[in-house]
Design a protein around this motif. Structure first.
Motif, PDB file in Angstrom:
ATOM      1  N   MET A  33      65.134  92.670  66.137  1.00 20.57           N
ATOM      2  CA  MET A  33      64.962  93.130  64.761  1.00 20.57           C
ATOM      3  C   MET A  33      66.101  94.047  64.325  1.00 20.57           C
ATOM      4  SD  MET A  33      60.878  93.878  64.417  1.00 20.57           S
ATOM      5  CE  MET A  33      60.795  94.963  65.833  1.00 20.57           C
ATOM      6  N   GLY A  34      66.581  94.869  65.244  1.00 22.56           N
ATOM      7  CA  GLY A  34      67.497  95.934  64.851  1.00 22.56           C
ATOM      8  C   GLY A  34      68.978  95.623  64.897  1.00 22.56           C
ATOM      9  N   LEU A  35      69.378  94.670  65.711  1.00 21.64           N
ATOM     10  CA  LEU A  35      70.803  94.375  65.811  1.00 21.64           C
ATOM     11  C   LEU A  35      71.255  93.543  64.614  1.00 21.64           C
ATOM     12  CD1 LEU A  35      71.111  93.644  69.639  1.00 21.64           C
ATOM     13  CD2 LEU A  35      71.815  95.700  68.390  1.00 21.64           C
ATOM     14  N   PRO A  36      72.503  93.703  64.210  1.00 26.96           N
ATOM     15  CA  PRO A  36      72.993  93.054  62.986  1.00 26.96           C
ATOM     16  C   PRO A  36      73.393  91.592  63.176  1.00 26.96           C
ATOM     17  CG  PRO A  36      74.725  94.397  63.921  1.00 26.96           C
ATOM     18  CD  PRO A  36      73.490  94.634  64.771  1.00 26.96           C
ATOM     19  N   PHE A  37      72.417  90.763  63.516  1.00 34.51           N
ATOM     20  CA  PHE A  37      72.668  89.335  63.623  1.00 34.51           C
ATOM     21  C   PHE A  37      72.611  88.708  62.240  1.00 34.51           C
ATOM     22  CE2 PHE A  37      70.705  90.085  67.915  1.00 34.51           C
ATOM     23  CZ  PHE A  37      71.868  89.854  68.644  1.00 34.51           C
ATOM     24  N   ASP A  38      73.257  87.558  62.092  1.00 34.98           N
ATOM     25  CA  ASP A  38      73.199  86.875  60.803  1.00 34.98           C
ATOM     26  C   ASP A  38      71.834  86.182  60.654  1.00 34.98           C
ATOM     27  OD1 ASP A  38      73.252  84.197  61.856  1.00 34.98           O
ATOM     28  OD2 ASP A  38      75.431  84.244  61.924  1.00 34.98           O
ATOM     29  N   PRO A  39      71.497  85.723  59.458  1.00 32.21           N
ATOM     30  CA  PRO A  39      70.168  85.147  59.232  1.00 32.21           C
ATOM     31  C   PRO A  39      69.811  83.987  60.161  1.00 32.21           C
ATOM     32  CG  PRO A  39      71.180  85.645  57.136  1.00 32.21           C
ATOM     33  CD  PRO A  39      72.235  85.876  58.193  1.00 32.21           C
ATOM     34  N   ALA A  40      70.751  83.109  60.453  1.00 34.04           N
ATOM     35  CA  ALA A  40      70.454  81.977  61.345  1.00 34.04           C
ATOM     36  C   ALA A  40      70.137  82.461  62.757  1.00 34.04           C
ATOM     37  CB  ALA A  40      71.622  80.997  61.370  1.00 34.04           C
ATOM     38  N   GLU A  41      70.848  83.485  63.202  1.00 34.14           N
ATOM     39  CA  GLU A  41      70.577  84.047  64.533  1.00 34.14           C
ATOM     40  C   GLU A  41      69.203  84.724  64.556  1.00 34.14           C
ATOM     41  OE1 GLU A  41      75.150  84.982  65.928  1.00 34.14           O
ATOM     42  OE2 GLU A  41      74.140  86.399  64.596  1.00 34.14           O
ATOM     43  N   LYS A  42      68.894  85.468  63.510  1.00 31.25           N
ATOM     44  CA  LYS A  42      67.574  86.105  63.416  1.00 31.25           C
ATOM     45  C   LYS A  42      66.470  85.045  63.425  1.00 31.25           C
ATOM     46  CE  LYS A  42      68.463  90.614  62.325  1.00 31.25           C
ATOM     47  NZ  LYS A  42      67.862  91.791  62.878  1.00 31.25           N
ATOM     48  N   GLN A  43      66.715  83.937  62.732  1.00 33.29           N
ATOM     49  CA  GLN A  43      65.735  82.860  62.691  1.00 33.29           C
ATOM     50  C   GLN A  43      65.520  82.282  64.087  1.00 33.29           C
ATOM     51  OE1 GLN A  43      63.831  82.046  60.161  1.00 33.29           O
ATOM     52  NE2 GLN A  43      62.810  80.353  61.179  1.00 33.29           N
ATOM     53  N   ALA A  44      66.589  82.095  64.830  1.00 29.60           N
ATOM     54  CA  ALA A  44      66.475  81.573  66.197  1.00 29.60           C
ATOM     55  C   ALA A  44      65.629  82.507  67.063  1.00 29.60           C
ATOM     56  CB  ALA A  44      67.857  81.383  66.808  1.00 29.60           C
ATOM     57  N   LEU A  45      65.797  83.800  66.883  1.00 28.43           N
ATOM     58  CA  LEU A  45      64.988  84.767  67.633  1.00 28.43           C
ATOM     59  C   LEU A  45      63.528  84.716  67.190  1.00 28.43           C
ATOM     60  CD1 LEU A  45      67.582  87.643  67.543  1.00 28.43           C
ATOM     61  CD2 LEU A  45      66.699  86.575  69.634  1.00 28.43           C
ATOM     62  N   LEU A  46      63.327  84.582  65.890  1.00 29.78           N
ATOM     63  CA  LEU A  46      61.974  84.568  65.332  1.00 29.78           C
ATOM     64  C   LEU A  46      61.165  83.369  65.811  1.00 29.78           C
ATOM     65  CD1 LEU A  46      59.977  85.856  63.313  1.00 29.78           C
ATOM     66  CD2 LEU A  46      60.987  84.407  61.563  1.00 29.78           C
ATOM     67  N   VAL A  47      61.794  82.219  65.914  1.00 24.17           N
ATOM     68  CA  VAL A  47      61.060  81.011  66.266  1.00 24.17           C
ATOM     69  C   VAL A  47      61.022  80.739  67.777  1.00 24.17           C
ATOM     70  CG1 VAL A  47      61.477  79.967  64.019  1.00 24.17           C
ATOM     71  CG2 VAL A  47      63.018  79.451  65.923  1.00 24.17           C
ATOM     72  N   ALA A  48      61.546  81.653  68.556  1.00 24.85           N
ATOM     73  CA  ALA A  48      61.483  81.473  70.013  1.00 24.85           C
ATOM     74  C   ALA A  48      60.029  81.278  70.433  1.00 24.85           C
ATOM     75  CB  ALA A  48      62.086  82.682  70.724  1.00 24.85           C
ATOM     76  N   ALA A  49      59.807  80.331  71.320  1.00 30.34           N
ATOM     77  CA  ALA A  49      58.453  79.906  71.688  1.00 30.34           C
ATOM     78  C   ALA A  49      57.640  80.981  72.399  1.00 30.34           C
ATOM     79  CB  ALA A  49      58.530  78.656  72.565  1.00 30.34           C
TER      80      ALA A  49
END
Length: 78
Positions: A33-49
């Protein structure tokens, strides 16, 4: 090691004492949540199984960013 390189390249720091005592799942979620990843990277983290997959995605993102910033020193992620 990958996190330290990532933070050093961006001249960022965290409370390492707190990080070292935090449960891994909580630490990975906070960093995601806190690191400055771009939106696609954040999405990849969010959808991790699951938490293990989220850890793998986070580790990969940290390594990719380090390589892209010219810090390809060949060290392992873990």
């Amino acid at each position: 090691k990958a996190l330290k390189r990532y933070l050093n390249l961006r001249e960022m720091d965290i409370d390492w004492e707190t990080a070292s005592t935090a449960p891994l799942d909580a630490l990975v979620s906070s960093l995601s949540m806190g690191l400055p990843f771009d939106p696609a990277e954040k999405q990849a983290l969010l959808v991790a199984a699951n938490p293990a997959h989220r850890f793998d995605v986070l580790a990969t993102l940290l390594e990719i960013d380090a390589v892209q910033d010219g810090d390809d020193d060949g060290h392992s992620m873990q």
